[in-house]
Design a protein around this motif. Structure first.
Motif, short mmCIF file in Angstrom:
data_model
loop_
_atom_site.label_atom_id
_atom_site.label_comp_id
_atom_site.label_asym_id
_atom_site.label_seq_id
_atom_site.Cartn_x
_atom_site.Cartn_y
_atom_site.Cartn_z
N VAL A 62 37.19 41.75 47.46
CA VAL A 62 38.26 40.74 47.44
C VAL A 62 39.58 41.47 47.63
CG1 VAL A 62 39.41 38.99 46.04
CG2 VAL A 62 36.93 39.29 45.86
N GLY A 63 40.36 41.00 48.56
CA GLY A 63 41.66 41.61 48.79
C GLY A 63 42.05 41.49 50.25
N PRO A 64 43.20 41.94 50.57
CA PRO A 64 44.13 42.68 49.74
C PRO A 64 44.85 41.76 48.74
CG PRO A 64 45.10 42.36 51.92
CD PRO A 64 43.70 41.79 51.96
N LEU A 65 45.08 42.30 47.56
CA LEU A 65 45.76 41.58 46.50
C LEU A 65 47.12 42.22 46.22
CD1 LEU A 65 42.77 41.40 43.98
CD2 LEU A 65 43.56 39.56 45.46
N THR A 66 48.10 41.39 45.93
CA THR A 66 49.38 41.93 45.50
C THR A 66 49.28 42.33 44.03
OG1 THR A 66 50.24 39.80 44.76
CG2 THR A 66 50.63 40.39 47.08
N GLU A 67 50.28 43.01 43.55
CA GLU A 67 50.30 43.41 42.14
C GLU A 67 50.22 42.18 41.23
OE1 GLU A 67 53.36 45.83 39.25
OE2 GLU A 67 53.24 46.42 41.35
N THR A 68 50.90 41.11 41.60
CA THR A 68 50.90 39.88 40.80
C THR A 68 49.52 39.23 40.80
OG1 THR A 68 53.22 39.54 41.39
CG2 THR A 68 52.03 37.64 40.52
N GLU A 69 48.89 39.17 41.96
CA GLU A 69 47.55 38.58 42.04
C GLU A 69 46.54 39.39 41.23
OE1 GLU A 69 47.83 36.63 46.52
OE2 GLU A 69 47.34 38.76 46.29
N PHE A 70 46.65 40.72 41.31
CA PHE A 70 45.75 41.58 40.56
C PHE A 70 45.99 41.40 39.05
CE2 PHE A 70 44.72 45.58 38.45
CZ PHE A 70 43.38 45.68 38.77
N ALA A 71 47.25 41.32 38.63
CA ALA A 71 47.57 41.12 37.21
C ALA A 71 46.98 39.80 36.71
CB ALA A 71 49.07 41.16 37.00
N ARG A 72 46.98 38.78 37.57
CA ARG A 72 46.39 37.49 37.18
C ARG A 72 44.89 37.65 36.93
NH1 ARG A 72 44.05 34.21 40.38
NH2 ARG A 72 45.20 34.83 42.23
N LEU A 73 44.21 38.41 37.77
CA LEU A 73 42.78 38.67 37.56
C LEU A 73 42.54 39.42 36.26
CD1 LEU A 73 41.56 39.68 41.15
CD2 LEU A 73 41.18 37.52 39.95
N VAL A 74 43.44 40.31 35.92
CA VAL A 74 43.32 41.06 34.66
C VAL A 74 43.46 40.12 33.48
CG1 VAL A 74 44.41 42.83 33.21
CG2 VAL A 74 44.10 43.24 35.66
N THR A 75 44.49 39.26 33.51
CA THR A 75 44.70 38.34 32.38
C THR A 75 43.58 37.31 32.28
OG1 THR A 75 46.14 36.91 33.71
CG2 THR A 75 47.21 38.58 32.34
N GLU A 76 42.95 36.98 33.39
CA GLU A 76 41.81 36.05 33.37
C GLU A 76 40.51 36.76 33.03
OE1 GLU A 76 41.92 34.29 37.27
OE2 GLU A 76 43.67 33.05 36.80
N ARG A 77 40.59 38.06 32.79
CA ARG A 77 39.45 38.91 32.44
C ARG A 77 38.35 38.91 33.50
NH1 ARG A 77 39.79 41.18 27.29
NH2 ARG A 77 41.36 40.17 26.02
N LYS A 78 38.76 38.80 34.76
CA LYS A 78 37.80 38.87 35.85
C LYS A 78 37.56 40.30 36.29
CE LYS A 78 38.57 34.22 37.53
NZ LYS A 78 38.96 33.38 38.65
N VAL A 79 38.44 41.21 35.87
CA VAL A 79 38.24 42.64 36.15
C VAL A 79 38.28 43.38 34.82
CG1 VAL A 79 39.25 42.55 38.46
CG2 VAL A 79 40.70 43.09 36.54
N ASN A 80 37.57 44.50 34.76
CA ASN A 80 37.59 45.34 33.57
C ASN A 80 37.66 46.80 34.00
OD1 ASN A 80 34.93 46.27 34.13
ND2 ASN A 80 34.10 44.43 33.15
N LYS A 81 37.54 47.72 33.05
CA LYS A 81 37.69 49.15 33.36
C LYS A 81 36.63 49.66 34.32
CE LYS A 81 35.14 50.76 29.31
NZ LYS A 81 34.12 51.61 29.88
N ASP A 82 35.51 48.97 34.42
CA ASP A 82 34.43 49.41 35.30
C ASP A 82 34.46 48.74 36.67
OD1 ASP A 82 33.29 51.10 33.33
OD2 ASP A 82 32.44 49.33 32.35
N THR A 83 35.37 47.80 36.88
CA THR A 83 35.48 47.11 38.17
C THR A 83 35.86 48.13 39.24
OG1 THR A 83 36.18 45.06 37.10
CG2 THR A 83 36.70 45.29 39.44
#
Length: 117
Positions: A62-83
């Motif tokens: 999935v991408g390319p993502l901007t910093e804002t889009e990526f931060a949204r995925l982080v807050t939605e817990r769709k990505v983690n340290k192993d992503t």
């Protein structure tokens, strides 16, 4: 008092006139400098841009993502340290925790809101 003394009326008048002229010159210089346009002085310093981020979600890139889009995925817990993530300049996909430029975005993202209030 004699006319050669510093405190004579002639010397005090000269001193006062000199001060008045100096104040006028300072006022004119300040006014001129306030109206002066210096090339580049109004230009803002651009903020450093984070390169586009690609992530692996459910086995799909999935991408390319901007910093804002990526931060949204982080807050939605769709990505983690192993992503797995990839940004331009990297040779291979790597776990998020091994990519400092992406890890800083995770650190700056707000945590999710508490559900039990």
């Amino acid at each position: 008092m004699d006319n050669d003394s510093f405190y004579s009326i002639d010397r005090l008048m000269e001193f006062g006139m000199g001060m008045a002229m100096a104040r006028q010159m300072i006022g004119i210089m300040n006014q001129t400098m306030a109206q002066m346009q210096v090339p580049g002085s109004m230009a803002t310093i651009p903020q450093p841009q984070t390169p586009p981020i690609h992530v692996s979600l459910d086995g799909q890139a999935v991408g390319p993502l901007t910093e804002t889009e990526f931060a949204r995925l982080v807050t939605e817990r769709k990505v983690n340290k192993d992503t797995l993530v990839w940004t331009p300049g990297m040779l291979n996909w790597q776990p998020l925790e091994q990519v400092p430029s992406v890890l800083k975005i995770v650190a700056m993202a707000p945590p999710p809101l508490p559900t039990n209030m």
